[in-house]
Design an enzyme around this catalytic site. Structure first.
Site, PDB file in Angstrom:
ATOM      1  N   HIS A  61      10.790 -29.964   9.420  1.00  0.00           N
ATOM      2  CA  HIS A  61      11.334 -30.754   9.459  1.00  0.00           C
ATOM      3  C   HIS A  61       9.469 -31.532   8.940  1.00  0.00           C
ATOM      4  CE1 HIS A  61      13.431 -34.714  10.306  1.00  0.00           C
ATOM      5  NE2 HIS A  61      14.485 -34.130   9.992  1.00  0.00           N
TER       6      HIS A  61
ATOM      7  N   GLU B 111      11.471 -32.192   3.737  1.00  0.00           N
ATOM      8  CA  GLU B 111      11.831 -30.649   4.552  1.00  0.00           C
ATOM      9  C   GLU B 111      11.931 -29.477   3.918  1.00  0.00           C
ATOM     10  OE1 GLU B 111      14.618 -32.328   7.398  1.00  0.00           O
ATOM     11  OE2 GLU B 111      14.159 -34.164   6.928  1.00  0.00           O
TER      12      GLU B 111
HETATM   13  C1  BG6 Z   1      17.235 -34.694   8.433  1.00  0.00           C
HETATM   14  C2  BG6 Z   1      18.977 -34.928   8.283  1.00  0.00           C
HETATM   15  O1  BG6 Z   1      16.910 -34.106   8.439  1.00  0.00           O
HETATM   16  O2  BG6 Z   1      16.636 -35.140  10.199  1.00  0.00           O
HETATM   17  C3  BG6 Z   1      19.473 -36.348   8.552  1.00  0.00           C
HETATM   18  O3  BG6 Z   1      19.153 -35.384   6.858  1.00  0.00           O
HETATM   19  C4  BG6 Z   1      19.045 -36.582  10.482  1.00  0.00           C
HETATM   20  O4  BG6 Z   1      20.956 -36.287   9.158  1.00  0.00           O
HETATM   21  C5  BG6 Z   1      17.201 -36.303  10.961  1.00  0.00           C
HETATM   22  O5  BG6 Z   1      18.976 -37.600  10.504  1.00  0.00           O
HETATM   23  C6  BG6 Z   1      16.407 -36.345  12.184  1.00  0.00           C
HETATM   24  O6  BG6 Z   1      17.741 -35.857  12.913  1.00  0.00           O
HETATM   25  P1  BG6 Z   1      16.837 -35.524  14.325  1.00  0.00           P
HETATM   26  O7  BG6 Z   1      18.454 -35.195  14.848  1.00  0.00           O
HETATM   27  O8  BG6 Z   1      15.670 -35.870  14.534  1.00  0.00           O
HETATM   28  O9  BG6 Z   1      17.598 -37.767  15.281  1.00  0.00           O
END
Ligand code: BG6
Length: 273
Positions: free
Chosen positions: A142, A247
């Protein structure tokens, strides 16, 4: 929080053992990875920024927290940083514990090899199923990239792909028709089955990064934009224009690893200016 560092003559990388979250990658002093100024480093909450590892789930998870437990688990360093002149490699490992088996009852070894060499960052995520039953999971690396201004950044290499638009009701499957994808508001998309290199322009110093992967077929593009960012305590109203998440993952069709079998993937980022 404990970290491991990789160093070569022209590059640097820092990884928190918590979540195996890569929190810094610099090439010739140039930062490429964004970490929120409001990120929390309490060893409980996932770090807002860097490269969190989503596993065994990308997105909401019926067994537990969104994006799975890997990003909030403590990983072991199983091969220390090699820190050579031209390249440096470290391997971190996550294994099942009593705690993970309580929510997700599988025996596994997840190895994460991180290597810097020249202007390249290589990330390899490998799973060994140590049990008899199939393991089924989704995953993503991510990455939060540092940009000058998210509205001026662009992503090439997605044209013609189908994508799931998570900002729209019922998450419709649409087709990308743009040569260069630019963001103009809240964006949350999973592009399916990317095959070409994905190129991001508009990094902090006018740099670019080119992304390729194997066994991570999908590409997620995310930025929450002003209102949603302001509502996130570890992001806030100021920092959101300074990053774009692109990502690499297997986000939609689960990967199935039969008992006593392995799965390997890799993701390469190459910086240029
Ligand atoms: C992204 C998702 O990869 O991560 C989103 O597609 C999400 O939907 C984002 O809001 C952040 O996620 P988190 O759990 O780190 O707040």
């Amino acid at each position: 929080m404990e970290y491991v560092e990789l160093k070569t003559v022209n590059a640097y990388c820092k990884i928190a053992k918590f979540g195996a979250t890569l929190v810094d990658w610099k090439v010739e002093e140039q930062p490429i990875i964004f970490v929120s100024p409001n990120a929390v480093f309490d060893g409980k909450k996932a770090i807002r920024g860097g490269i969190p590892v989503c596993f065994p789930s990308f997105g909401p998870w019926s067994y537990g927290a969104q994006h799975g437990f890997a990003r909030t688990s403590n990983w072991q360093v199983v091969e220390d940083p090699t820190n050579g002149e031209d390249e440096s490699v470290v391997v971190l490992r996550l294994e099942d514990t009593e705690e993970t088996r309580k929510i997700w009852n599988f025996k596994f070894t997840l190895d994460y090899k991180i290597k810097i060499s020249g202007k390249v960052l290589d990330l390899c995520l490998d799973l060994k199923n140590n049990g008899e039953e199939d393991i089924s999971f989704t995953t993503a690396l991510h990455t939060y990239f540092c940009v000058d201004d998210v509205e001026k950044a662009s992503i090439a290499g997605l044209k013609g792909l189908q994508y799931l638009d998570k900002t729209l009701p019922d998450t419709p499957k649409l087709t990308e028709d743009r040569e260069k994808v630019e963001l103009a508001g809240w964006t949350d998309r999973v592009y399916l089955g990317s095959s070409e290199a994905v190129k991001i322009t508009g990094l902090v110093d006018g740099g670019e990064v080119s992304l390729t992967s194997s066994n991570l077929p999908d590409t997620v593009v995310w930025n929450p934009w002003n209102e949603k960012a302001a509502a996130m305590g570890d992001l806030g109203a100021e920092a959101w224009p300074k990053f774009i998440c692109v990502e690499a993952g297997a986000c939609v069709d689960p990967i199935v690893v039969p008992g006593n079998q392995s799965w390997s993937s890799s993701h390469r980022m190459e910086y240029s200016k």
